[in-house]
Scaffold this motif. Structure first.
Motif, mmCIF file in Angstrom:
data_model
loop_
_atom_site.group_PDB
_atom_site.id
_atom_site.type_symbol
_atom_site.label_atom_id
_atom_site.label_comp_id
_atom_site.label_asym_id
_atom_site.label_seq_id
_atom_site.Cartn_x
_atom_site.Cartn_y
_atom_site.Cartn_z
ATOM 1 N N MET A 1 22.236 -27.145 -15.656
ATOM 2 C CA MET A 1 22.147 -26.042 -14.704
ATOM 3 C C MET A 1 22.266 -26.592 -13.282
ATOM 4 O O MET A 1 21.597 -27.565 -12.926
ATOM 5 C CB MET A 1 20.810 -25.296 -14.865
ATOM 6 N N ASN A 2 23.129 -25.973 -12.474
ATOM 7 C CA ASN A 2 23.241 -26.334 -11.072
ATOM 8 C C ASN A 2 22.365 -25.406 -10.243
ATOM 9 O O ASN A 2 22.236 -24.214 -10.527
ATOM 10 C CB ASN A 2 24.690 -26.209 -10.595
ATOM 11 N N ARG A 3 21.775 -25.963 -9.196
ATOM 12 C CA ARG A 3 20.926 -25.164 -8.319
ATOM 13 C C ARG A 3 21.279 -25.469 -6.872
ATOM 14 O O ARG A 3 21.360 -26.634 -6.474
ATOM 15 C CB ARG A 3 19.454 -25.467 -8.567
ATOM 16 N N LEU A 4 21.491 -24.414 -6.092
ATOM 17 C CA LEU A 4 21.790 -24.546 -4.671
ATOM 18 C C LEU A 4 20.710 -23.815 -3.890
ATOM 19 O O LEU A 4 20.429 -22.647 -4.147
ATOM 20 C CB LEU A 4 23.165 -23.941 -4.363
ATOM 21 N N GLU A 5 20.093 -24.510 -2.940
ATOM 22 C CA GLU A 5 19.063 -23.914 -2.092
ATOM 23 C C GLU A 5 19.560 -23.854 -0.658
ATOM 24 O O GLU A 5 20.194 -24.797 -0.179
ATOM 25 C CB GLU A 5 17.780 -24.742 -2.131
ATOM 26 N N VAL A 6 19.251 -22.762 0.031
ATOM 27 C CA VAL A 6 19.587 -22.620 1.443
ATOM 28 C C VAL A 6 18.325 -22.224 2.190
ATOM 29 O O VAL A 6 17.692 -21.205 1.865
ATOM 30 C CB VAL A 6 20.688 -21.563 1.676
ATOM 31 N N LEU A 7 17.947 -23.018 3.175
ATOM 32 C CA LEU A 7 16.773 -22.751 3.996
ATOM 33 C C LEU A 7 17.239 -22.501 5.424
ATOM 34 O O LEU A 7 17.997 -23.300 5.985
ATOM 35 C CB LEU A 7 15.810 -23.943 3.977
ATOM 36 N N ALA A 8 16.787 -21.398 6.022
ATOM 37 C CA ALA A 8 17.128 -21.071 7.403
ATOM 38 C C ALA A 8 15.844 -20.687 8.127
ATOM 39 O O ALA A 8 15.354 -19.566 7.982
ATOM 40 C CB ALA A 8 18.144 -19.934 7.459
ATOM 41 N N PRO A 9 15.257 -21.598 8.891
ATOM 42 C CA PRO A 9 13.924 -21.366 9.469
ATOM 43 C C PRO A 9 13.942 -20.409 10.657
ATOM 44 O O PRO A 9 14.908 -20.335 11.419
ATOM 45 C CB PRO A 9 13.490 -22.767 9.912
ATOM 46 N N ASP A 10 12.846 -19.680 10.807
ATOM 47 C CA ASP A 10 12.601 -18.867 11.997
ATOM 48 C C ASP A 10 11.987 -19.751 13.085
ATOM 49 O O ASP A 10 11.632 -20.912 12.854
ATOM 50 C CB ASP A 10 11.629 -17.724 11.671
ATOM 51 N N GLY A 11 11.860 -19.170 14.271
ATOM 52 C CA GLY A 11 11.090 -19.825 15.327
ATOM 53 C C GLY A 11 11.847 -20.833 16.162
ATOM 54 O O GLY A 11 11.220 -21.566 16.944
ATOM 55 N N VAL A 12 13.170 -20.895 16.050
ATOM 56 C CA VAL A 12 13.942 -21.821 16.889
ATOM 57 C C VAL A 12 14.022 -21.231 18.293
ATOM 58 O O VAL A 12 14.425 -20.075 18.467
ATOM 59 C CB VAL A 12 15.357 -22.031 16.315
ATOM 60 N N PRO A 13 13.637 -21.979 19.319
ATOM 61 C CA PRO A 13 13.662 -21.431 20.679
ATOM 62 C C PRO A 13 15.086 -21.257 21.201
ATOM 63 O O PRO A 13 16.042 -21.787 20.630
ATOM 64 C CB PRO A 13 12.912 -22.495 21.495
ATOM 65 N N LEU A 186 24.492 -16.455 4.957
ATOM 66 C CA LEU A 186 23.734 -15.443 4.216
ATOM 67 C C LEU A 186 22.237 -15.550 4.511
ATOM 68 O O LEU A 186 21.527 -14.542 4.561
ATOM 69 C CB LEU A 186 23.981 -15.598 2.716
ATOM 70 N N ALA A 187 21.755 -16.768 4.710
ATOM 71 C CA ALA A 187 20.340 -16.967 5.004
ATOM 72 C C ALA A 187 20.043 -16.857 6.499
ATOM 73 O O ALA A 187 18.972 -16.405 6.903
ATOM 74 C CB ALA A 187 19.886 -18.331 4.490
ATOM 75 N N GLN A 188 21.007 -17.260 7.328
ATOM 76 C CA GLN A 188 20.786 -17.240 8.770
ATOM 77 C C GLN A 188 20.819 -15.828 9.346
ATOM 78 O O GLN A 188 20.014 -15.487 10.213
ATOM 79 C CB GLN A 188 21.856 -18.096 9.468
ATOM 80 N N GLY A 189 21.764 -15.005 8.872
ATOM 81 C CA GLY A 189 21.930 -13.687 9.458
ATOM 82 C C GLY A 189 22.536 -13.781 10.855
ATOM 83 O O GLY A 189 22.764 -14.866 11.388
ATOM 84 N N LYS A 190 22.815 -12.624 11.444
ATOM 85 C CA LYS A 190 23.457 -12.594 12.758
ATOM 86 C C LYS A 190 22.479 -12.323 13.895
ATOM 87 O O LYS A 190 22.733 -12.688 15.030
ATOM 88 C CB LYS A 190 24.541 -11.504 12.783
ATOM 89 N N PHE A 196 19.994 -22.710 12.624
ATOM 90 C CA PHE A 196 20.029 -23.883 11.755
ATOM 91 C C PHE A 196 19.812 -23.475 10.306
ATOM 92 O O PHE A 196 19.056 -22.548 10.019
ATOM 93 C CB PHE A 196 18.934 -24.894 12.133
ATOM 94 N N ALA A 197 20.463 -24.204 9.413
ATOM 95 C CA ALA A 197 20.207 -24.024 7.984
ATOM 96 C C ALA A 197 20.336 -25.368 7.295
ATOM 97 O O ALA A 197 21.018 -26.281 7.782
ATOM 98 C CB ALA A 197 21.175 -23.012 7.371
ATOM 99 N N LEU A 198 19.666 -25.467 6.164
ATOM 100 C CA LEU A 198 19.749 -26.662 5.329
ATOM 101 C C LEU A 198 20.212 -26.226 3.944
ATOM 102 O O LEU A 198 19.627 -25.319 3.359
ATOM 103 C CB LEU A 198 18.385 -27.343 5.273
ATOM 104 N N VAL A 199 21.270 -26.853 3.468
ATOM 105 C CA VAL A 199 21.785 -26.564 2.130
ATOM 106 C C VAL A 199 21.484 -27.771 1.252
ATOM 107 O O VAL A 199 21.882 -28.903 1.571
ATOM 108 C CB VAL A 199 23.296 -26.273 2.142
ATOM 109 N N ARG A 200 20.798 -27.525 0.143
ATOM 110 C CA ARG A 200 20.397 -28.609 -0.758
ATOM 111 C C ARG A 200 20.977 -28.338 -2.142
ATOM 112 O O ARG A 200 20.943 -27.216 -2.628
ATOM 113 C CB ARG A 200 18.869 -28.682 -0.817
ATOM 114 N N GLY A 201 21.530 -29.376 -2.751
ATOM 115 C CA GLY A 201 22.069 -29.212 -4.091
ATOM 116 C C GLY A 201 23.512 -29.657 -4.220
ATOM 117 O O GLY A 201 24.090 -29.595 -5.301
#
Length: 315
Positions: A1-13, A186-190, A196-201
């Motif tokens: 099974m392949n897994r792809l994670e996308v993290l896009a944090p809030d709070g960036v000034p 898709l995670a960041q939005g407009k 910033f986003a981090l893609v893992r996998g």
């Protein structure tokens, strides 16, 4: 099974000219070896001082190599980066009223600097993608694409492989840098303030430290390699005008058979090859000249004005 994670944090000034993007990235994300960091071109441009107090129309000429197409208020241009985009990627959103943001001068260099900074401060080996939003020919809507990249295979090459049924793959080459850009968006939005986003996998796409790869520029077709170098209306105008400076987007000279078929369709007259030329029993009027120009040929002078002689241009 392949897994792809996308993290896009809030709070960036809010990012401003001269800000340390690497520090902002690392304050928001904790990358591991093999992660891909995705950064919008807008914050890169802001940090690099590419914000102007102006409007799009005033700035467009300076960011344009040539106009590809115009339709109403929309102008599609080719930028100095080789990108074909509406309004040269100039953006007036997520910026103070009365200001615009230009694309980074060299998005691949910006990606390399970010990658080097992350490695220097953390020892981690990551890939970096700088993104911007673009429309697509034949498709409604927009998606994010890679305008800059470092430490990453920007395309996977499947040519020469076979599928599970034994069928050979000839030209399949997924533009994975663009796919990563779209997934991150898709995670960041407009409107959420997540630049910033981090893609893992997909660590298999990340190159070893010290190898930055070809960058996103490798995904840009060279001038003349694009089958749609002009919009439909512009192609007609450019061919009829016949300015030698407009030849490159039409590509390499077409074959004699291809030009002969076009001449027959438009003029109703058949042409014959002779000594590397095509000769057609019609005057060398605007129609013939435009067809020759669009196919990478030129019309030669002939004593018999009833016969047009055409010759392919040297590559």
């Amino acid at each position: 099974m392949n897994r792809l994670e996308v993290l896009a944090p809030d709070g960036v000034p809010e990012v401003r000219a001269g800000d340390d993007l690497v520090a902002l990235l690392l304050a928001a994300l904790d990358p591991r070896d093999g992660d891909v960091l995705v950064v919008t071109s807008k914050v890169v441009s802001k940090a690099e001082g590419r914000v102007r107090t102006s409007d799009r129309d005033e700035a467009l000429a300076g960011e344009t190599v040539r106009v590809v197409a115009r339709r109403g208020p929309t102008t599609i241009v080719r930028t100095r980066h080789g990108l074909t985009m509406a309004a040269a990627g100039i953006d007036a959103s997520n910026v103070e009223l009365g200001s615009i943001v230009l694309l980074p001068l060299d998005p691949d260099a910006s990606a390399r600097a970010l990658r080097a900074g992350v490695h220097e401060r953390t020892g981690r080996t990551v890939g970096v993608v700088v993104t911007d939003t673009a429309g697509r020919a034949w498709r409604e809507g927009q998606t994010d694409i890679a305008v800059g990249a470092a430490g990453l295979l920007v395309a996977e090459e499947y040519a020469g492989r076979t599928d599970p049924h034994g069928n050979p793959l000839a030209v399949t080459a997924p533009a994975v840098a663009d796919e990563l850009a779209g997934a991150a968006e898709l995670a960041q939005g407009k409107l959420a303030g997540r630049p910033f986003a981090l893609v893992r996998g997909r660590a298999d796409l990340v190159l070893p430290a010290g190898e930055d790869g070809p960058g996103a520029r490798a995904l840009v077709r060279p001038e003349g390699g694009d089958l749609f170098g002009y919009g439909a209306r512009e192609a007609v105008i450019r061919a009829l005008a016949g300015d030698p400076a407009d030849r490159a987007p039409f590509g390499a000279p077409a074959s004699a058979d291809e030009l002969a078929a076009a001449l027959l369709l438009v003029t109703g007259a058949e042409s014959r090859p002779q000594d590397g030329e095509l000769r057609i029993a019609v005057p060398a009027g605007p129609e013939v000249a435009a067809l020759a120009f669009a196919h990478g040929w030129e019309v030669l002078a002939d004593q018999d004005s009833a016969v047009a002689r055409l010759r392919p241009l040297s590559p």
